[in-house]
Design a protein around this motif. Sequence first.
Motif, PDB file in Angstrom:
ATOM      1  N   ARG A 206       0.364  10.864  -0.921  1.00  0.00           N
ATOM      2  CA  ARG A 206      -0.578  11.303  -1.960  1.00  0.00           C
ATOM      3  C   ARG A 206      -0.125  11.333  -3.134  1.00  0.00           C
ATOM      4  O   ARG A 206      -0.965  10.963  -4.266  1.00  0.00           O
ATOM      5  N   ARG A 207       0.949  11.582  -3.400  1.00  0.00           N
ATOM      6  CA  ARG A 207       1.580  11.287  -4.934  1.00  0.00           C
ATOM      7  C   ARG A 207       1.454   9.959  -5.726  1.00  0.00           C
ATOM      8  O   ARG A 207       1.119   9.633  -6.644  1.00  0.00           O
ATOM      9  N   ILE A 208       1.535   8.985  -4.590  1.00  0.00           N
ATOM     10  CA  ILE A 208       1.386   7.583  -4.967  1.00  0.00           C
ATOM     11  C   ILE A 208      -0.060   7.266  -5.422  1.00  0.00           C
ATOM     12  O   ILE A 208      -0.342   6.727  -6.202  1.00  0.00           O
ATOM     13  N   ARG A 209      -0.772   7.718  -4.622  1.00  0.00           N
ATOM     14  CA  ARG A 209      -2.401   7.468  -4.728  1.00  0.00           C
ATOM     15  C   ARG A 209      -2.858   8.118  -6.152  1.00  0.00           C
ATOM     16  O   ARG A 209      -3.436   7.648  -6.859  1.00  0.00           O
ATOM     17  N   GLU A 210      -2.246   9.274  -6.210  1.00  0.00           N
ATOM     18  CA  GLU A 210      -2.711  10.078  -7.458  1.00  0.00           C
ATOM     19  C   GLU A 210      -2.165   9.305  -8.685  1.00  0.00           C
ATOM     20  O   GLU A 210      -2.704   9.101  -9.628  1.00  0.00           O
TER      21      GLU A 210
ATOM     22  N   ASP B 263       0.694  -1.281  -0.040  1.00  0.00           N
ATOM     23  CA  ASP B 263      -0.053  -0.276   0.011  1.00  0.00           C
ATOM     24  C   ASP B 263       0.799   0.979  -0.052  1.00  0.00           C
ATOM     25  O   ASP B 263       2.176   1.090   0.187  1.00  0.00           O
ATOM     26  N   ALA B 264       0.360   2.230  -0.224  1.00  0.00           N
ATOM     27  CA  ALA B 264       1.078   3.683  -0.272  1.00  0.00           C
ATOM     28  C   ALA B 264       1.984   3.849   1.035  1.00  0.00           C
ATOM     29  O   ALA B 264       3.048   4.267   1.059  1.00  0.00           O
ATOM     30  N   ALA B 265       1.485   3.500   2.075  1.00  0.00           N
ATOM     31  CA  ALA B 265       2.273   3.990   3.413  1.00  0.00           C
ATOM     32  C   ALA B 265       3.544   2.900   3.399  1.00  0.00           C
ATOM     33  O   ALA B 265       4.465   3.246   3.682  1.00  0.00           O
ATOM     34  N   ALA B 266       3.315   1.795   3.237  1.00  0.00           N
ATOM     35  CA  ALA B 266       4.522   0.688   3.029  1.00  0.00           C
ATOM     36  C   ALA B 266       5.383   0.907   2.237  1.00  0.00           C
ATOM     37  O   ALA B 266       6.751   1.051   2.309  1.00  0.00           O
ATOM     38  N   LEU B 267       5.024   1.592   0.929  1.00  0.00           N
ATOM     39  CA  LEU B 267       5.858   1.781  -0.013  1.00  0.00           C
ATOM     40  C   LEU B 267       6.809   3.210   0.371  1.00  0.00           C
ATOM     41  O   LEU B 267       7.900   3.010   0.200  1.00  0.00           O
ATOM     42  N   CYS B 268       5.982   4.244   0.869  1.00  0.00           N
ATOM     43  CA  CYS B 268       6.884   5.271   1.354  1.00  0.00           C
ATOM     44  C   CYS B 268       7.633   4.983   2.308  1.00  0.00           C
ATOM     45  O   CYS B 268       8.858   5.740   2.580  1.00  0.00           O
ATOM     46  N   ASN B 269       7.221   4.019   3.358  1.00  0.00           N
ATOM     47  CA  ASN B 269       8.209   3.685   4.239  1.00  0.00           C
ATOM     48  C   ASN B 269       9.388   2.957   3.994  1.00  0.00           C
ATOM     49  O   ASN B 269      10.627   3.388   4.356  1.00  0.00           O
ATOM     50  N   ASP B 270       9.323   2.130   2.731  1.00  0.00           N
ATOM     51  CA  ASP B 270      10.474   1.323   2.232  1.00  0.00           C
ATOM     52  C   ASP B 270      11.398   2.410   1.578  1.00  0.00           C
ATOM     53  O   ASP B 270      12.587   1.895   1.226  1.00  0.00           O
ATOM     54  N   PHE B 271      10.941   3.524   1.003  1.00  0.00           N
ATOM     55  CA  PHE B 271      11.736   4.666   0.495  1.00  0.00           C
ATOM     56  C   PHE B 271      12.800   5.350   1.598  1.00  0.00           C
ATOM     57  O   PHE B 271      13.796   5.863   1.378  1.00  0.00           O
ATOM     58  N   GLY B 272      12.319   5.121   2.857  1.00  0.00           N
ATOM     59  CA  GLY B 272      13.238   5.651   4.014  1.00  0.00           C
ATOM     60  C   GLY B 272      13.001   7.267   4.156  1.00  0.00           C
ATOM     61  O   GLY B 272      13.948   7.737   4.327  1.00  0.00           O
ATOM     62  N   LEU B 273      11.793   7.508   3.538  1.00  0.00           N
ATOM     63  CA  LEU B 273      11.626   9.064   3.880  1.00  0.00           C
ATOM     64  C   LEU B 273      11.441   9.520   5.278  1.00  0.00           C
ATOM     65  O   LEU B 273      10.952   8.924   6.321  1.00  0.00           O
ATOM     66  N   PRO B 274      11.668  10.795   5.551  1.00  0.00           N
ATOM     67  CA  PRO B 274      11.405  11.349   6.856  1.00  0.00           C
ATOM     68  C   PRO B 274       9.903  11.422   6.918  1.00  0.00           C
ATOM     69  O   PRO B 274       9.360  11.608   6.062  1.00  0.00           O
ATOM     70  N   ASP B 275       9.641  11.517   8.010  1.00  0.00           N
ATOM     71  CA  ASP B 275       8.072  11.569   8.492  1.00  0.00           C
ATOM     72  C   ASP B 275       7.424  12.668   7.823  1.00  0.00           C
ATOM     73  O   ASP B 275       6.261  12.618   7.553  1.00  0.00           O
TER      74      ASP B 275
END
Length: 93
Positions: free
Chosen positions: A84-88, A64-76
């Motif tokens: 938002r960008r992934i969902r779009e 899902d979008a949250a897991a994918l963004c967590n895998d990127f290692g982005l700051p909170d």
Amino acid sequence: MLKLLPDFIKLPAAALLAIAIVFYPIRWLGQSEGRQSAATQALESAVKRFAEKGKINGEVSSLDAAALCNDFGLPDDDKADCMRRIREASTQP
């Protein structure tokens, strides 16, 4: 006509002819086997790459979008924008 030529010319000529008759078919066979081997290796590596790509695509698609963004290692701070960008992007065809 061959009787007019001396034996010291006939024997080497016959030997060269015999070598040519044996050598060129063997050479041709070896080249074709080499080409076939190279084509087989290229096909095997392409299949492996496609299998790996399919596996990676399946893993990314199942996240899902949250897991994918967590895998990127982005700051909170950036995770909300990332989600938002992934969902779009996923709603676009």
